[in-house]
Write a protein that holds these residues in place. Structure first.
Motif, short mmCIF file in Angstrom:
data_model
loop_
_atom_site.label_atom_id
_atom_site.label_comp_id
_atom_site.label_asym_id
_atom_site.label_seq_id
_atom_site.Cartn_x
_atom_site.Cartn_y
_atom_site.Cartn_z
N MET A 182 -3.32 -2.73 8.90
CA MET A 182 -3.52 -3.76 7.87
C MET A 182 -2.80 -3.34 6.59
O MET A 182 -2.34 -2.20 6.45
N THR A 183 -2.72 -4.28 5.64
CA THR A 183 -2.14 -4.00 4.32
C THR A 183 -3.10 -4.39 3.20
O THR A 183 -2.73 -4.33 2.03
N VAL A 184 -4.34 -4.76 3.54
CA VAL A 184 -5.34 -5.10 2.52
C VAL A 184 -6.04 -3.80 2.11
O VAL A 184 -7.20 -3.56 2.41
N ASN A 185 -5.28 -2.95 1.45
CA ASN A 185 -5.79 -1.64 1.05
C ASN A 185 -4.92 -1.08 -0.07
O ASN A 185 -3.82 -1.58 -0.33
N PRO A 221 0.82 -1.22 0.00
CA PRO A 221 0.00 0.00 0.00
C PRO A 221 0.85 1.27 0.00
O PRO A 221 1.95 1.30 0.55
N ARG A 222 0.31 2.32 -0.64
CA ARG A 222 1.00 3.60 -0.68
C ARG A 222 0.80 4.39 0.61
O ARG A 222 1.53 5.36 0.86
N ALA A 223 -0.19 4.02 1.43
CA ALA A 223 -0.45 4.74 2.67
C ALA A 223 -0.92 3.76 3.73
O ALA A 223 -1.60 2.77 3.41
N PRO A 224 -0.59 3.99 4.99
CA PRO A 224 -1.05 3.08 6.05
C PRO A 224 -2.55 3.21 6.26
O PRO A 224 -3.12 4.30 6.14
N ARG A 225 -3.19 2.11 6.60
CA ARG A 225 -4.62 2.10 6.90
C ARG A 225 -4.87 1.11 8.03
O ARG A 225 -4.05 0.24 8.33
#
Length: 370
Positions: A164-167, A21-25
């Motif tokens: 998470m990284t599912v974004n 991902p380009r940004a944390p979520r």
């Protein structure tokens, strides 16, 4: 330990190989198992904020959260308002529960839902509606751009925001739905506007939406934004967001939009508008929402702007965005009393049934698995 369901995948995920991902979520985790999660929208539809019906409505709202009547009150709740397609003022009580039985008791005994159940549609000079979204946990997904404030369902006790990284890719929302590992979440029929508007004024109606209807509440919070970040939201990001929402309304037949409301959060004591809004949208299927997100310029403008500002400000970013998505199993029934025919899902409902106030069906605004 998180109690979010996890199934062996039989439906391919959308995540590209090696994606970063380009940004944390962050997403929502639960501290204990639960069977159903509930978001309950009960609203007054009237001429304006000064309508005589507002005071009695608010009295019942407050009674639901105090004393004996507050025993099964929502674990988290909000007041919201918006002006709808017909120029009507809608004042909304939104409650969240992790305990479906407590919610059922609240429907049967609390002042606000009992008031709604007893309204005489032919006599009241206002409208009211009740839409209950109640789904198993495997049909819920969430995302937050900042974990430091609890929004929506995340305000319930026993929840937490988890990194998470599912974004950051199209289809990520679907992949975050546990049930999507084993179910393609397809519609049972076509998206189709009703041939004739529902004769809703002066009547109590139950309107059903189809299997796998997707309900999204997408939030924007800029209460703490100042200076450059405040100007960026009001002058750049918000206009892009409103352009996207206008498209989804205007192209509802093509985009699979059943209903779309842009709601402003209110201070619960003073009723003053906060610098916080949320969009409540109902879509024919998750694929309808995904199609706009993946292929329309209005969503690309929103998405790229948010990513750019997150990169620019990092943890100092004071504009927070988030959403929660619920995919409804089988059929859900929403209730409308003396509302105008463009209210909620009425223009696209798969069925509409007139009921009387003393009909037992009138006491059940939503049916899970019915």
């Amino acid at each position: 330990m998180s109690w979010t369901p996890d199934y062996p995948r039989t439906v391919p995920e959308r995540r590209p190989p090696g994606h970063r991902p380009r940004a944390p979520r962050w997403t929502l985790g639960f501290d204990a198992p639960l069977s159903l999660v509930t978001s309950d929208y009960l609203a007054l539809q009237c001429a304006g904020p000064d309508d005589p019906a507002v005071g009695p409505f608010l009295e019942r709202v407050r009674a639901c959260h105090t004393g004996r009547d507050g025993a099964d009150a929502p674990e988290a709740w909000e007041l919201l308002a918006f002006t709808d397609e017909a120029g009507r003022h809608n004042l909304v009580h939104l409650g969240y529960w992790r305990d479906a039985t407590a919610h059922a008791r609240w429907l049967a005994t609390a002042p606000l839902p009992r008031w709604f159940a007893e309204l005489d549609a032919a006599a009241v000079p206002f409208g009211a509606w009740h839409e209950v979204v109640q789904v198993p946990l495997d049909r819920v997904e969430t995302i937050y751009s900042d974990p430091r404030r609890a929004f929506g369902l995340a305000a319930c006790p026993g929840t937490r925001r988890e990194s998470m990284t599912v974004n950051g890719y199209f289809g990520a929302a679907r992949d975050r739905l546990p049930v999507s590992a084993i179910d393609p979440l397809e519609a049972a029929g076509p998206h189709r506007r009703r041939a004739r508007p529902a004769a809703s004024e002066g009547r109590r109606l139950r309107a059903e939406c189809g299997h796998n209807t997707a309900v999204i509440r997408s939030g924007q919070y800029w209460q703490n934004a100042e200076g450059e970040q405040l100007a960026d939201y009001t002058e750049a990001l918000e206009p892009k967001l409103m352009a996207g929402m206008a498209h989804l309304r205007e192209a509802a037949d093509a985009e699979g939009t059943l209903s779309l409301r842009v709601m402003t959060s209110l201070d619960r004591e003073t009723l003053r508008p906060l610098r916080e809004t949320s969009v409540l949208g109902h879509f024919h299927t998750l694929a309808s929402l995904e199609g706009w997100a993946a292929g329309h310029a209005t969503h690309a403008a929103i998405y790229e702007h948010a990513i750019a500002k997150n990169r620019q400000y990092g943890e100092a970013r004071t504009v927070v965005t988030w959403h929660e998505v619920f995919v409804l199993p089988r059929t859900a029934a929403f209730a409308y009393v003396n509302c105008h025919p463009a209210t909620g899902i009425l223009p696209y409902a798969t069925s509409v049934l007139a009921v009387e106030p003393d009909d037992p069906a009138a006491d059940s605004p939503a049916v899970y698995g019915g």
